[in-house]
Design a protein around this motif. Structure first.
Motif, PDB file in Angstrom:
ATOM      1  N   ASP A  33      33.571  42.958  41.775  1.00  0.00           N
ATOM      2  CA  ASP A  33      34.825  43.588  42.184  1.00  0.00           C
ATOM      3  C   ASP A  33      35.601  42.644  43.111  1.00  0.00           C
ATOM      4  N   PHE A  34      36.641  42.012  42.560  1.00  0.00           N
ATOM      5  CA  PHE A  34      37.460  41.098  43.349  1.00  0.00           C
ATOM      6  C   PHE A  34      38.286  41.841  44.396  1.00  0.00           C
ATOM      7  N   ASN A  35      38.402  43.160  44.292  1.00  0.00           N
ATOM      8  CA  ASN A  35      39.153  43.925  45.284  1.00  0.00           C
ATOM      9  C   ASN A  35      38.502  43.866  46.661  1.00  0.00           C
ATOM     10  N   LYS A  36      37.256  43.460  46.733  1.00  0.00           N
ATOM     11  CA  LYS A  36      36.553  43.368  48.018  1.00  0.00           C
ATOM     12  C   LYS A  36      36.942  42.120  48.811  1.00  0.00           C
ATOM     13  N   LEU A  37      37.658  41.206  48.179  1.00  0.00           N
ATOM     14  CA  LEU A  37      38.111  40.006  48.874  1.00  0.00           C
ATOM     15  C   LEU A  37      39.182  40.359  49.900  1.00  0.00           C
ATOM     16  N   GLU A  38      39.183  39.659  51.006  1.00  0.00           N
ATOM     17  CA  GLU A  38      40.211  39.867  52.022  1.00  0.00           C
ATOM     18  C   GLU A  38      41.315  38.836  51.813  1.00  0.00           C
ATOM     19  N   LEU A  39      42.321  39.215  51.042  1.00  0.00           N
ATOM     20  CA  LEU A  39      43.446  38.337  50.743  1.00  0.00           C
ATOM     21  C   LEU A  39      44.623  38.688  51.641  1.00  0.00           C
ATOM     22  N   GLN A  40      45.541  37.747  51.826  1.00  0.00           N
ATOM     23  CA  GLN A  40      46.755  38.019  52.576  1.00  0.00           C
ATOM     24  C   GLN A  40      47.582  39.049  51.812  1.00  0.00           C
ATOM     25  N   GLU A  41      48.519  39.680  52.494  1.00  0.00           N
ATOM     26  CA  GLU A  41      49.307  40.760  51.890  1.00  0.00           C
ATOM     27  C   GLU A  41      50.005  40.336  50.604  1.00  0.00           C
ATOM     28  N   ASP A  42      50.555  39.128  50.573  1.00  0.00           N
ATOM     29  CA  ASP A  42      51.297  38.665  49.395  1.00  0.00           C
ATOM     30  C   ASP A  42      50.475  37.679  48.556  1.00  0.00           C
ATOM     31  N   GLU A  43      49.156  37.704  48.701  1.00  0.00           N
ATOM     32  CA  GLU A  43      48.270  36.807  47.951  1.00  0.00           C
ATOM     33  C   GLU A  43      47.580  37.583  46.841  1.00  0.00           C
ATOM     34  N   TYR A  44      47.405  36.950  45.694  1.00  0.00           N
ATOM     35  CA  TYR A  44      46.734  37.600  44.576  1.00  0.00           C
ATOM     36  C   TYR A  44      45.989  36.555  43.748  1.00  0.00           C
ATOM     37  N   ILE A  45      45.008  37.005  43.005  1.00  0.00           N
ATOM     38  CA  ILE A  45      44.181  36.114  42.188  1.00  0.00           C
ATOM     39  C   ILE A  45      44.951  35.718  40.939  1.00  0.00           C
ATOM     40  N   THR A  46      44.957  34.419  40.658  1.00  0.00           N
ATOM     41  CA  THR A  46      45.639  33.902  39.476  1.00  0.00           C
ATOM     42  C   THR A  46      44.657  33.397  38.416  1.00  0.00           C
ATOM     43  N   GLU A  47      43.451  33.023  38.832  1.00  0.00           N
ATOM     44  CA  GLU A  47      42.449  32.505  37.895  1.00  0.00           C
ATOM     45  C   GLU A  47      41.052  32.811  38.419  1.00  0.00           C
ATOM     46  N   PHE A  48      40.091  32.853  37.510  1.00  0.00           N
ATOM     47  CA  PHE A  48      38.693  32.915  37.918  1.00  0.00           C
ATOM     48  C   PHE A  48      37.854  32.156  36.901  1.00  0.00           C
ATOM     49  N   GLU A  49      36.691  31.698  37.341  1.00  0.00           N
ATOM     50  CA  GLU A  49      35.804  30.909  36.493  1.00  0.00           C
ATOM     51  C   GLU A  49      34.360  31.370  36.660  1.00  0.00           C
ATOM     52  N   PHE A  50      33.627  31.308  35.569  1.00  0.00           N
ATOM     53  CA  PHE A  50      32.178  31.466  35.591  1.00  0.00           C
ATOM     54  C   PHE A  50      31.606  30.069  35.377  1.00  0.00           C
ATOM     55  N   ARG A  51      30.817  29.576  36.308  1.00  0.00           N
ATOM     56  CA  ARG A  51      30.267  28.227  36.218  1.00  0.00           C
ATOM     57  C   ARG A  51      28.765  28.311  35.972  1.00  0.00           C
ATOM     58  N   PHE A  52      28.349  27.845  34.774  1.00  0.00           N
ATOM     59  CA  PHE A  52      26.960  27.965  34.341  1.00  0.00           C
ATOM     60  C   PHE A  52      26.154  26.684  34.489  1.00  0.00           C
ATOM     61  N   GLY A  53      26.782  25.561  34.723  1.00  0.00           N
ATOM     62  CA  GLY A  53      26.038  24.309  34.780  1.00  0.00           C
ATOM     63  C   GLY A  53      25.649  23.867  33.380  1.00  0.00           C
ATOM     64  N   THR A  54      24.479  23.255  33.227  1.00  0.00           N
ATOM     65  CA  THR A  54      24.022  22.749  31.932  1.00  0.00           C
ATOM     66  C   THR A  54      23.397  23.870  31.120  1.00  0.00           C
ATOM     67  N   VAL A  55      23.862  24.023  29.888  1.00  0.00           N
ATOM     68  CA  VAL A  55      23.334  25.051  28.981  1.00  0.00           C
ATOM     69  C   VAL A  55      22.867  24.390  27.687  1.00  0.00           C
ATOM     70  N   LYS A  56      22.025  25.098  26.953  1.00  0.00           N
ATOM     71  CA  LYS A  56      21.546  24.594  25.664  1.00  0.00           C
ATOM     72  C   LYS A  56      22.570  24.888  24.568  1.00  0.00           C
ATOM     73  N   ALA A  57      22.399  24.226  23.440  1.00  0.00           N
ATOM     74  CA  ALA A  57      23.262  24.492  22.281  1.00  0.00           C
ATOM     75  C   ALA A  57      23.151  25.965  21.910  1.00  0.00           C
ATOM     76  N   ASP A  58      24.255  26.556  21.453  1.00  0.00           N
ATOM     77  CA  ASP A  58      24.327  27.954  21.027  1.00  0.00           C
ATOM     78  C   ASP A  58      24.251  28.938  22.199  1.00  0.00           C
ATOM     79  N   PHE A  59      24.557  28.498  23.413  1.00  0.00           N
ATOM     80  CA  PHE A  59      24.625  29.398  24.564  1.00  0.00           C
ATOM     81  C   PHE A  59      25.759  30.386  24.335  1.00  0.00           C
ATOM     82  N   ARG A  60      25.503  31.670  24.546  1.00  0.00           N
ATOM     83  CA  ARG A  60      26.515  32.710  24.322  1.00  0.00           C
ATOM     84  C   ARG A  60      26.117  33.986  25.052  1.00  0.00           C
TER      85      ARG A  60
END
Length: 122
Positions: A33-60
């Motif tokens: 839940d990104f709503n738990k972040l303490e952002l400034q009044e006029d600040e909002y999320i524009t992007e997010f990423e999931f970072r998995f590092g090294t994965v094997k072929a056919d990772f899904r």
């Protein structure tokens, strides 16, 4: 389909990418839940990423991910915006990526009732 740890990062209209949560297990389903972040009044999320590092072929994904978003309150009826998704990584020292886009149109509808609704509580 592979046991890994991963992290989730976010970017706002005022800040570059920051860590949201770390050491998540790919074998556990999380509700983040990104709503738990303490952002400034006029600040909002524009992007997010999931970072998995090294994965094997056919990772899904094993279970289809779901994403629920709140839009800015001041968007007018009929406002059009485009969501972008990108999967990227390195394969044998070559950067590869795949992208997809989808268009969203805001739609507001007044709900009219034909009868008086019952009151609850005191």
């Amino acid at each position: 389909n592979e046991k890994l740890e991963y992290s989730v990062w976010y970017k706002t209209n005022k800040e570059d990418f920051k860590l949201f949560v770390d050491n998540l297990n790919t074998e556990i389903v999380y509700e983040l839940d990104f709503n738990k972040l303490e952002l400034q009044e006029d600040e909002y999320i524009t992007e997010f990423e999931f970072r998995f590092g090294t994965v094997k072929a056919d990772f899904r994904e094993v279970e289809q991910p779901r994403l629920y978003c709140d839009m800015l309150d001041n968007l007018p009826n009929g406002f059009i915006f485009v969501n972008h998704t990108k999967v990227s990584g390195n394969y044998k020292d070559i950067y590869v990526e795949d992208k997809d886009d989808w268009t969203t149109i805001t739609y507001y509808k007044e709900i009219e009732t034909t009868q008086k609704l019952p009151r609850t509580g005191c």
